[in-house]
Design an enzyme around this catalytic site. Structure first.
Site, PDB file in Angstrom:
ATOM      1  N   ASP A  93       0.824  -1.212   0.000  1.00 12.21           N
ATOM      2  CA  ASP A  93       0.000   0.000   0.000  1.00 12.21           C
ATOM      3  C   ASP A  93       0.858   1.262   0.000  1.00 12.21           C
ATOM      4  O   ASP A  93       1.869   1.346   0.695  1.00 12.21           O
ATOM      5  CB  ASP A  93      -0.897   0.027   1.233  1.00 12.21           C
ATOM      6  CG  ASP A  93      -1.882  -1.135   1.285  1.00 12.21           C
ATOM      7  OD1 ASP A  93      -1.547  -2.210   0.755  1.00 12.21           O
ATOM      8  OD2 ASP A  93      -2.969  -0.956   1.849  1.00 12.21           O
ATOM      9  N   HIS A  95      -1.096   4.606  -0.400  1.00 14.81           N
ATOM     10  CA  HIS A  95      -2.092   5.460   0.258  1.00 14.81           C
ATOM     11  C   HIS A  95      -1.759   6.953   0.219  1.00 14.81           C
ATOM     12  O   HIS A  95      -1.781   7.629   1.248  1.00 14.81           O
ATOM     13  CB  HIS A  95      -2.305   5.008   1.703  1.00 14.81           C
ATOM     14  CG  HIS A  95      -3.261   3.858   1.819  1.00 14.81           C
ATOM     15  ND1 HIS A  95      -4.573   3.920   1.374  1.00 14.81           N
ATOM     16  CD2 HIS A  95      -3.101   2.599   2.322  1.00 14.81           C
ATOM     17  CE1 HIS A  95      -5.175   2.763   1.599  1.00 14.81           C
ATOM     18  NE2 HIS A  95      -4.299   1.941   2.161  1.00 14.81           N
ATOM     19  N   ASP A 121      -3.928  -0.027  -3.662  1.00 18.25           N
ATOM     20  CA  ASP A 121      -4.134   1.024  -2.660  1.00 18.25           C
ATOM     21  C   ASP A 121      -3.124   2.160  -2.846  1.00 18.25           C
ATOM     22  O   ASP A 121      -2.264   2.405  -1.989  1.00 18.25           O
ATOM     23  CB  ASP A 121      -4.071   0.452  -1.244  1.00 18.25           C
ATOM     24  CG  ASP A 121      -5.400  -0.154  -0.809  1.00 18.25           C
ATOM     25  OD1 ASP A 121      -6.287  -0.323  -1.665  1.00 18.25           O
ATOM     26  OD2 ASP A 121      -5.557  -0.460   0.389  1.00 18.25           O
ATOM     27  N   ASP A 124      -6.132   7.637  -1.239  1.00 22.58           N
ATOM     28  CA  ASP A 124      -6.873   7.764   0.028  1.00 22.58           C
ATOM     29  C   ASP A 124      -5.927   7.837   1.224  1.00 22.58           C
ATOM     30  O   ASP A 124      -4.801   7.360   1.187  1.00 22.58           O
ATOM     31  CB  ASP A 124      -7.875   6.620   0.230  1.00 22.58           C
ATOM     32  CG  ASP A 124      -9.147   6.800  -0.592  1.00 22.58           C
ATOM     33  OD1 ASP A 124      -9.499   7.956  -0.879  1.00 22.58           O
ATOM     34  OD2 ASP A 124      -9.775   5.798  -0.955  1.00 22.58           O
ATOM     35  N   ARG A 125      -6.440   8.411   2.294  1.00 24.73           N
ATOM     36  CA  ARG A 125      -5.787   8.583   3.582  1.00 24.73           C
ATOM     37  C   ARG A 125      -4.711   9.665   3.530  1.00 24.73           C
ATOM     38  O   ARG A 125      -4.772  10.617   4.287  1.00 24.73           O
ATOM     39  CB  ARG A 125      -5.215   7.272   4.144  1.00 24.73           C
ATOM     40  CG  ARG A 125      -6.145   6.067   4.147  1.00 24.73           C
ATOM     41  CD  ARG A 125      -7.508   6.329   4.750  1.00 24.73           C
ATOM     42  NE  ARG A 125      -7.475   6.729   6.137  1.00 24.73           N
ATOM     43  CZ  ARG A 125      -7.541   5.884   7.170  1.00 24.73           C
ATOM     44  NH1 ARG A 125      -7.592   4.569   6.954  1.00 24.73           N
ATOM     45  NH2 ARG A 125      -7.550   6.331   8.407  1.00 24.73           N
ATOM     46  N   ASN A 153      -8.420  -2.563  -2.834  1.00 18.67           N
ATOM     47  CA  ASN A 153      -9.820  -2.290  -2.493  1.00 18.67           C
ATOM     48  C   ASN A 153     -10.147  -0.795  -2.506  1.00 18.67           C
ATOM     49  O   ASN A 153     -11.322  -0.415  -2.623  1.00 18.67           O
ATOM     50  CB  ASN A 153     -10.168  -2.889  -1.121  1.00 18.67           C
ATOM     51  CG  ASN A 153      -9.381  -2.260   0.014  1.00 18.67           C
ATOM     52  OD1 ASN A 153      -8.158  -2.169  -0.045  1.00 18.67           O
ATOM     53  ND2 ASN A 153     -10.067  -1.862   1.063  1.00 18.67           N
ATOM     54  N   HIS A 154      -9.139   0.075  -2.423  1.00 17.67           N
ATOM     55  CA  HIS A 154      -9.398   1.519  -2.453  1.00 17.67           C
ATOM     56  C   HIS A 154      -9.489   2.072  -3.874  1.00 17.67           C
ATOM     57  O   HIS A 154      -9.850   3.236  -4.046  1.00 17.67           O
ATOM     58  CB  HIS A 154      -8.310   2.278  -1.678  1.00 17.67           C
ATOM     59  CG  HIS A 154      -8.560   2.334  -0.212  1.00 17.67           C
ATOM     60  ND1 HIS A 154      -9.114   3.439   0.420  1.00 17.67           N
ATOM     61  CD2 HIS A 154      -8.364   1.411   0.762  1.00 17.67           C
ATOM     62  CE1 HIS A 154      -9.224   3.201   1.707  1.00 17.67           C
ATOM     63  NE2 HIS A 154      -8.770   1.975   1.947  1.00 17.67           N
ATOM     64  N   HIS A 202      -3.889  -8.222  -3.742  1.00 15.87           N
ATOM     65  CA  HIS A 202      -3.997  -7.185  -2.718  1.00 15.87           C
ATOM     66  C   HIS A 202      -4.460  -7.748  -1.374  1.00 15.87           C
ATOM     67  O   HIS A 202      -3.843  -7.503  -0.337  1.00 15.87           O
ATOM     68  CB  HIS A 202      -4.961  -6.077  -3.152  1.00 15.87           C
ATOM     69  CG  HIS A 202      -5.059  -4.981  -2.132  1.00 15.87           C
ATOM     70  ND1 HIS A 202      -4.041  -4.086  -1.910  1.00 15.87           N
ATOM     71  CD2 HIS A 202      -6.039  -4.657  -1.246  1.00 15.87           C
ATOM     72  CE1 HIS A 202      -4.391  -3.254  -0.941  1.00 15.87           C
ATOM     73  NE2 HIS A 202      -5.601  -3.580  -0.518  1.00 15.87           N
ATOM     74  N   ARG A 271     -13.366  -6.277   8.630  1.00 11.54           N
ATOM     75  CA  ARG A 271     -13.799  -5.578   7.408  1.00 11.54           C
ATOM     76  C   ARG A 271     -15.315  -5.480   7.293  1.00 11.54           C
ATOM     77  O   ARG A 271     -15.815  -4.685   6.507  1.00 11.54           O
ATOM     78  CB  ARG A 271     -13.256  -6.308   6.181  1.00 11.54           C
ATOM     79  CG  ARG A 271     -11.764  -6.561   6.202  1.00 11.54           C
ATOM     80  CD  ARG A 271     -10.963  -5.312   6.078  1.00 11.54           C
ATOM     81  NE  ARG A 271      -9.525  -5.608   6.086  1.00 11.54           N
ATOM     82  CZ  ARG A 271      -8.574  -4.692   5.976  1.00 11.54           C
ATOM     83  NH1 ARG A 271      -8.901  -3.421   5.838  1.00 11.54           N
ATOM     84  NH2 ARG A 271      -7.301  -5.034   6.005  1.00 11.54           N
ATOM     85  N   HIS A 298      -2.653  -4.749   1.998  1.00  8.75           N
ATOM     86  CA  HIS A 298      -3.981  -4.570   2.602  1.00  8.75           C
ATOM     87  C   HIS A 298      -3.993  -4.295   4.102  1.00  8.75           C
ATOM     88  O   HIS A 298      -4.976  -3.782   4.624  1.00  8.75           O
ATOM     89  CB  HIS A 298      -4.834  -5.811   2.285  1.00  8.75           C
ATOM     90  CG  HIS A 298      -6.302  -5.634   2.492  1.00  8.75           C
ATOM     91  ND1 HIS A 298      -6.986  -4.482   2.184  1.00  8.75           N
ATOM     92  CD2 HIS A 298      -7.246  -6.499   2.973  1.00  8.75           C
ATOM     93  CE1 HIS A 298      -8.270  -4.636   2.441  1.00  8.75           C
ATOM     94  NE2 HIS A 298      -8.449  -5.860   2.932  1.00  8.75           N
TER      95      HIS A 298
END
Length: 527
Positions: A93, A95, A121, A124-125, A153-154, A202, A271, A298
């Protein structure tokens, strides 16, 4: 009219002149096509791009969208499952932590002579997701046969709207760019096989996937579904198997006891969607597909990596988790890592975070940020007014006595509000760090009432930050106490797939030497 002497001429201040000389002024103009593609070539100038982005520069939006669409065509031409060979660097990731991504390429090797695989990923964040996207996409354009990206997943519309990537696109560019990037994310491959021995994905496994060939049959050019095989590949997690010798629960798949050991597939409570997969599920998948290990991302890891479910015969971990975002969300205080494969040596290279420009959480403006200070002063004034006795109140003692209880409650209520705003002001930096963990920009319920020590404790280390952030690990559509399980199972309760072939049981994992190396790069400059 005679010109003024030099001594009387006012100097025109330089727009790039800085009070803090070590803080470089951001570029005034976005990067143009002639700068990114010199001489009208088809390959972007990565050095120019990286230097521009490190100064907080932006890209002309039409140019950005054009790059995204070119990369989308490349991704669309790739299969669901990539087949790659050694040597290769595998990354987890990112991010939106662009300045750490820049350092990652120093640790993992120059993409000009290093093959790369990213496990998803990218956004985001963090506050620099658009910078991560344009750099990674330009590298894909430059090295289409040696630079590969999987879907996380993002990389979907739901999570990027729930977290901050969509807000970042609107803040720095427009929704037109956001839509183009989402369409490109729909084209990302789902998995990769490295040297016919390592399954890279992932999230992990699915109870609806027995063979890797079945992944190739999935329809991936769409938004990530709420459940099903494609969802599981991006959302599932390995069960922490600390009790390897314990007898398997006869009904792991459907048991309502989430605290019980899961050796097969169980409900993913963290999750609130998909599954956790246990050691028996992993063993069967690896044997059926003649793989040595699963390499996935992940999950944030304090050391940047984690090895699980070791094969007692070969001492090789069956599951390796890799995470490449150091000091995740600026509060986790974790290291990051990448994997360098070369022949039969797996080198885990760790690295730490790089300094980066500061953004207020979720791109809030200064007015929003200053509200606790203003509110404290207003509340302080109100408390003083309520606490100050007037002449009329002294003369009408009887009325005051009858209303005293009500007035006392008001003063106490205002005092509580005043205390809350004082805590907000005094711990503003810690509060900002906490808000970085929450997409709704809210501090965890009840934390302020516990005082400054509780606020500091909430972000003092990896485990405490992870506990506070746990709510953000859930699927946005999930609800507490709701368990949605699919009825379809291709596995028996004894832990064996009815479709498993006999030949796979004679499979021997490929021997691998694992080396852990902490990066010697100590410079704070990611260039």
């Amino acid at each position: 009219m005679d010109p003024k002497p030099p001594s009387e001429t006012k100097a025109v201040p330089d727009a790039d002149d800085r009070v803090m000389k070590d803080v470089v002024a951001p570029p005034r103009f976005p990067l143009s096509k002639k700068d990114l593609f010199p001489d009208g070539g088809s390959k972007p100038d990565l050095k120019v791009l990286k230097a521009h982005l490190l100064k907080e520069g932006r890209i002309e939006e039409d140019l950005f969208i054009d790059v995204v669409r070119q990369v989308a065509k490349l991704l669309e031409s790739e299969p669901n499952v990539l087949h790659l060979k050694y040597p290769i660097t595998v990354c987890g990731d990112v991010h939106g932590q662009f300045f750490d991504l820049a350092r990652l390429f120093n640790v993992g090797g120059d993409p000009a002579d290093t093959q790369y695989l990213f496990l998803g990923d990218y956004v985001d964040r963090g506050c620099f997701s658009t910078e991560c996207v344009i750099l990674l996409f330009c590298m894909k354009l430059t090295y289409p046969k040696t630079f590969f990206m999987l879907r996380g997943n993002h990389e979907c519309r739901q999570l990027t709207a729930f977290f901050n990537f969509k807000d970042e696109c609107l803040y720095k560019y427009s929704e037109k760019l956001y839509d183009a990037i989402m369409e490109a994310f729909d084209k990302l491959p789902l998995a990769a096989i490295v040297n016919d021995s390592f399954f890279c994905v992932h999230g992990g496994l699915s109870p609806d996937i027995t063979t890797i060939d079945e992944i190739s049959e999935l329809h991936r050019f769409r938004e990530i579904p709420r459940d099903g095989a494609m969802c599981d590949l991006l959302w599932s997690d390995p069960f922490e198997d600390d009790k390897a010798g314990k007898k398997q629960n006869e009904d792991d798949s459907d048991s309502d006891d989430d605290s019980a050991e899961t050796t097969w597939f169980g409900y993913n409570k963290t999750r609130q969607c998909s599954y956790v997969y246990g050691v028996e599920a992993v063993k069967q998948f690896l044997e059926e597909n003649k793989m040595t290990s699963i390499i996935r991302a992940h999950e944030a890891q304090v050391d940047g990596y984690k090895m699980q479910m070791k094969n007692t015969e070969t001492n090789i971990p069956r599951v390796i988790t890799i995470f490449s975002a150091p000091n995740y969300c600026d509060v986790y205080k974790n290291k990051a890592a990448c994997l360098k494969f070369d022949n039969n040596v797996l080198n885990i290279k760790q690295f730490i975070e790089s300094p980066h420009p500061y953004y207020l959480p979720n791109f809030m403006d200064v007015f929003q940020w200053s509200l606790p200070f203003v509110a404290e002063k207003v509340t302080d004034m109100l408390a003083s007014v309520l606490d100050y006795p007037s002449d009329e109140e002294e003369e009408e003692a009887t009325i005051v006595q009858t209303r005293g209880s009500l007035l006392k409650k008001k003063v106490l209520a205002v005092s509580k509000v005043l205390r809350m705003y004082r805590i907000l002001r005094q711990n503003n930096e810690s509060i900002m760090s906490l808000k970085q963990l929450t997409p709704n920009q809210k501090v965890p319920l009840g934390l302020l009432s516990k005082g400054p020590e509780a606020i500091k404790k909430a972000i003092e280390g990896f485990e405490s930050a992870k506990a506070i952030d746990a709510v953000n690990e859930r699927h946005p559509e999930s609800k507490d106490g709701t368990k949605k399980r699919r009825g379809s199972r291709r596995f028996s309760k004894t832990g064996k797939n009815s479709l498993m072939t006999g030949s796979s049981q004679n499979f021997k994992p490929m021997p691998v030497d694992i080396v852990i190396e902490e990066s010697k790069a100590t410079s704070s400059n990611p260039e």
